[in-house]
Design a protein around this motif. Sequence first.
Motif, mmCIF file in Angstrom:
data_model
loop_
_atom_site.group_PDB
_atom_site.id
_atom_site.type_symbol
_atom_site.label_atom_id
_atom_site.label_comp_id
_atom_site.label_asym_id
_atom_site.label_seq_id
_atom_site.Cartn_x
_atom_site.Cartn_y
_atom_site.Cartn_z
ATOM 1 N N VAL A 261 39.378 -2.078 -40.968
ATOM 2 C CA VAL A 261 39.974 -3.132 -40.147
ATOM 3 C C VAL A 261 39.170 -3.347 -38.872
ATOM 4 O O VAL A 261 38.689 -2.391 -38.253
ATOM 5 C CB VAL A 261 41.432 -2.758 -39.786
ATOM 6 C CG1 VAL A 261 42.069 -3.828 -38.918
ATOM 7 C CG2 VAL A 261 42.253 -2.524 -41.042
ATOM 8 N N PHE A 262 39.046 -4.611 -38.463
ATOM 9 C CA PHE A 262 38.581 -4.942 -37.125
ATOM 10 C C PHE A 262 39.800 -5.030 -36.204
ATOM 11 O O PHE A 262 40.806 -5.665 -36.553
ATOM 12 C CB PHE A 262 37.851 -6.292 -37.098
ATOM 13 C CG PHE A 262 36.437 -6.224 -37.613
ATOM 14 C CD1 PHE A 262 35.539 -5.307 -37.111
ATOM 15 C CD2 PHE A 262 36.003 -7.106 -38.602
ATOM 16 C CE1 PHE A 262 34.229 -5.248 -37.572
ATOM 17 C CE2 PHE A 262 34.699 -7.062 -39.066
ATOM 18 C CZ PHE A 262 33.812 -6.126 -38.551
ATOM 19 N N GLY A 263 39.697 -4.414 -35.037
ATOM 20 C CA GLY A 263 40.780 -4.476 -34.067
ATOM 21 C C GLY A 263 40.226 -4.489 -32.657
ATOM 22 O O GLY A 263 39.056 -4.147 -32.421
ATOM 23 N N ASN A 264 41.055 -4.875 -31.704
ATOM 24 C CA ASN A 264 40.634 -4.939 -30.311
ATOM 25 C C ASN A 264 40.771 -3.567 -29.661
ATOM 26 O O ASN A 264 41.765 -2.868 -29.855
ATOM 27 C CB ASN A 264 41.483 -5.959 -29.552
ATOM 28 C CG ASN A 264 40.782 -6.480 -28.318
ATOM 29 O OD1 ASN A 264 40.417 -5.715 -27.441
ATOM 30 N ND2 ASN A 264 40.610 -7.799 -28.255
ATOM 31 N N THR A 265 39.754 -3.180 -28.895
ATOM 32 C CA THR A 265 39.782 -1.881 -28.236
ATOM 33 C C THR A 265 40.672 -1.874 -27.001
ATOM 34 O O THR A 265 41.006 -0.802 -26.486
ATOM 35 C CB THR A 265 38.361 -1.466 -27.834
ATOM 36 O OG1 THR A 265 37.806 -2.449 -26.955
ATOM 37 C CG2 THR A 265 37.478 -1.331 -29.065
ATOM 38 N N THR A 266 41.057 -3.043 -26.521
ATOM 39 C CA THR A 266 41.928 -3.135 -25.356
ATOM 40 C C THR A 266 43.381 -3.108 -25.825
ATOM 41 O O THR A 266 43.807 -3.975 -26.600
ATOM 42 C CB THR A 266 41.667 -4.423 -24.560
ATOM 43 O OG1 THR A 266 40.287 -4.460 -24.165
ATOM 44 C CG2 THR A 266 42.537 -4.480 -23.320
ATOM 45 N N GLU A 267 44.119 -2.116 -25.391
ATOM 46 C CA GLU A 267 45.503 -1.972 -25.840
ATOM 47 C C GLU A 267 46.330 -3.188 -25.445
ATOM 48 O O GLU A 267 46.287 -3.642 -24.295
ATOM 49 C CB GLU A 267 46.119 -0.712 -25.240
ATOM 50 C CG GLU A 267 47.509 -0.400 -25.766
ATOM 51 C CD GLU A 267 48.051 0.905 -25.223
ATOM 52 O OE1 GLU A 267 49.229 1.226 -25.513
ATOM 53 O OE2 GLU A 267 47.297 1.606 -24.511
ATOM 54 N N GLY A 268 47.062 -3.711 -26.426
ATOM 55 C CA GLY A 268 47.921 -4.863 -26.179
ATOM 56 C C GLY A 268 47.223 -6.201 -26.313
ATOM 57 O O GLY A 268 47.876 -7.246 -26.219
ATOM 58 N N LYS A 269 45.914 -6.198 -26.555
ATOM 59 C CA LYS A 269 45.185 -7.450 -26.692
ATOM 60 C C LYS A 269 44.975 -7.767 -28.165
ATOM 61 O O LYS A 269 44.558 -6.908 -28.944
ATOM 62 C CB LYS A 269 43.846 -7.380 -25.964
ATOM 63 C CG LYS A 269 43.106 -8.708 -25.936
ATOM 64 C CD LYS A 269 41.828 -8.606 -25.110
ATOM 65 C CE LYS A 269 41.094 -9.938 -25.061
ATOM 66 N NZ LYS A 269 39.847 -9.851 -24.264
ATOM 67 N N ASP A 270 45.231 -9.010 -28.550
ATOM 68 C CA ASP A 270 45.125 -9.415 -29.947
ATOM 69 C C ASP A 270 43.754 -10.017 -30.244
ATOM 70 O O ASP A 270 42.984 -10.375 -29.347
ATOM 71 C CB ASP A 270 46.204 -10.462 -30.277
ATOM 72 C CG ASP A 270 47.611 -9.891 -30.189
ATOM 73 O OD1 ASP A 270 47.763 -8.681 -30.466
ATOM 74 O OD2 ASP A 270 48.535 -10.647 -29.842
ATOM 75 N N LEU A 271 43.496 -10.144 -31.548
ATOM 76 C CA LEU A 271 42.352 -10.928 -32.023
ATOM 77 C C LEU A 271 42.832 -12.347 -32.304
ATOM 78 O O LEU A 271 44.000 -12.564 -32.628
ATOM 79 C CB LEU A 271 41.777 -10.319 -33.300
ATOM 80 C CG LEU A 271 41.271 -8.878 -33.237
ATOM 81 C CD1 LEU A 271 40.773 -8.449 -34.616
ATOM 82 C CD2 LEU A 271 40.180 -8.728 -32.199
ATOM 83 N N THR A 272 41.933 -13.283 -32.204
ATOM 84 C CA THR A 272 42.275 -14.677 -32.514
ATOM 85 C C THR A 272 41.137 -15.284 -33.333
ATOM 86 O O THR A 272 39.981 -15.248 -32.914
ATOM 87 C CB THR A 272 42.473 -15.508 -31.231
ATOM 88 O OG1 THR A 272 43.502 -14.910 -30.434
ATOM 89 C CG2 THR A 272 42.885 -16.929 -31.577
ATOM 90 N N GLY A 273 41.480 -15.817 -34.495
ATOM 91 C CA GLY A 273 40.465 -16.373 -35.374
ATOM 92 C C GLY A 273 39.814 -15.286 -36.214
ATOM 93 O O GLY A 273 39.865 -14.094 -35.893
ATOM 94 N N SER A 274 39.204 -15.705 -37.316
ATOM 95 C CA SER A 274 38.571 -14.761 -38.229
ATOM 96 C C SER A 274 37.171 -14.380 -37.759
ATOM 97 O O SER A 274 36.435 -15.200 -37.210
ATOM 98 C CB SER A 274 38.492 -15.361 -39.634
ATOM 99 O OG SER A 274 37.818 -14.493 -40.518
#
Length: 437
Positions: A261-274
């Motif tokens: 999985v790709f995920g954001n390293t900043t807690e609470g921050k989402d990804l947007t777009g593929s």
Amino acid sequence: MSIPPPFGPQPPQGPYQPPQPAQPHQQGAYGPPSYPQYPQYPQNPQNPYGTPGVPGVPGAPGYQPWGQGYSPYNRPAPVSGLAIASLVTGVLCCLPGVGLVLGLIALRRLRERGERGRGMAIGGSVLSGIGLVLGMVLVVTGSDTYIWNGFQEGARAGAGYAPARGECFDEPGGRLTGDTDGVDKVPCSGAHDGEVFATFDLKDGSYPGDDSLAAAADKRCYGLQYTYAMDSWAVPDDVDVYYLTPTGDSWSAGDREVTCVFGNTTEGKDLTGSLRNDASALDPDQVAYLKAAHVFNAAMDTAPDAEYVEDDLPGHKAWAGRVSAALAEQARMLRGHPWPADARAPVAALAAGLDDARAEWAKAAEADDADGFYRHYDAGMRLLDARRSVPPRKALGLETTPPAVDEGGNGDDGDGGGGDNRGDNGGDGSGSTGMQV
């Protein structure tokens, strides 16, 4: 007047007398001739009344005893196996067409072979016929799809949803580490916690333990990210690799799948777009350029675990040799592709710079000590300046903003042009703890 006695000897008058033995015929005597009486046969001591029909016993009547093999009861005819199969198939409703055919064949053979099972054959045929009709009704009305979708939803509710490659999801707690009860699929176009870029199955066997499982997932997922996001420059700096792995309980139930999985390293921050940019989203020239760049990236990922050259000079020298060979192969691939007119000159300039860098990495691989290694290593890294990759990328329509450089700047950007260290030294990153589902 008295009646004269009959001719011949007269029995004596008086009480009953036992019969006297016959006398031999006397010539000239009056009366019928008398004959001697034959002796009586002895009786069977086991059966004083005689055993009729037993050879060797006189006086037996002329009928015979039961012959060998006689059974006083009739044996029942065998039950038809086809009739049994038809009934079982009809009851289970798994193959209604097969059950109907078996029942009809069984009915025909019952008459030919004298077997039993007519009721089972008829029952199996009727049940199979009903099942076949119901199946056709479901297909015609589209109800089979509705039922199957409901079954899938029920299975997911019980076992948890397993996202597939290219799908995005939200984790109820918003975390991509630790344990989770499941994730929810959401569109990749909107905000989401994770995007799946690869899945793979682990080998069967006993549960390897959390640490071993995480190590295997970490190594494999970091290598697979480039099959999904070929252009590492297009991946934001705050995005890293995470993974979902089986728990001990799900492993016992047969779960072997690891989800990368790709995920954001900043807690609470989402990804947007593929983040997907593979052969399905790129043109042939872009794919050719990124494949050549990946050769260098894969070699950089094989750096030794020891952070300092002094701690493992042989390991670092071997690594430098692999990087030197990768740079030579990358330059060859760039020169061998028919590029568009506006990309030929910048690609040729990049290939020339790779040749210079390769020479320095080759010298580092032959260094006698750590100082000699550092000297050629630093020279080789300077020749892999990320800015040299910008002109060919711009001509090919790829991302032109180099990734951020980490401390030391001794990483790769997938182009052989410097950059960050995603994947360097085994790809240690924030996703190394993973997530168990």
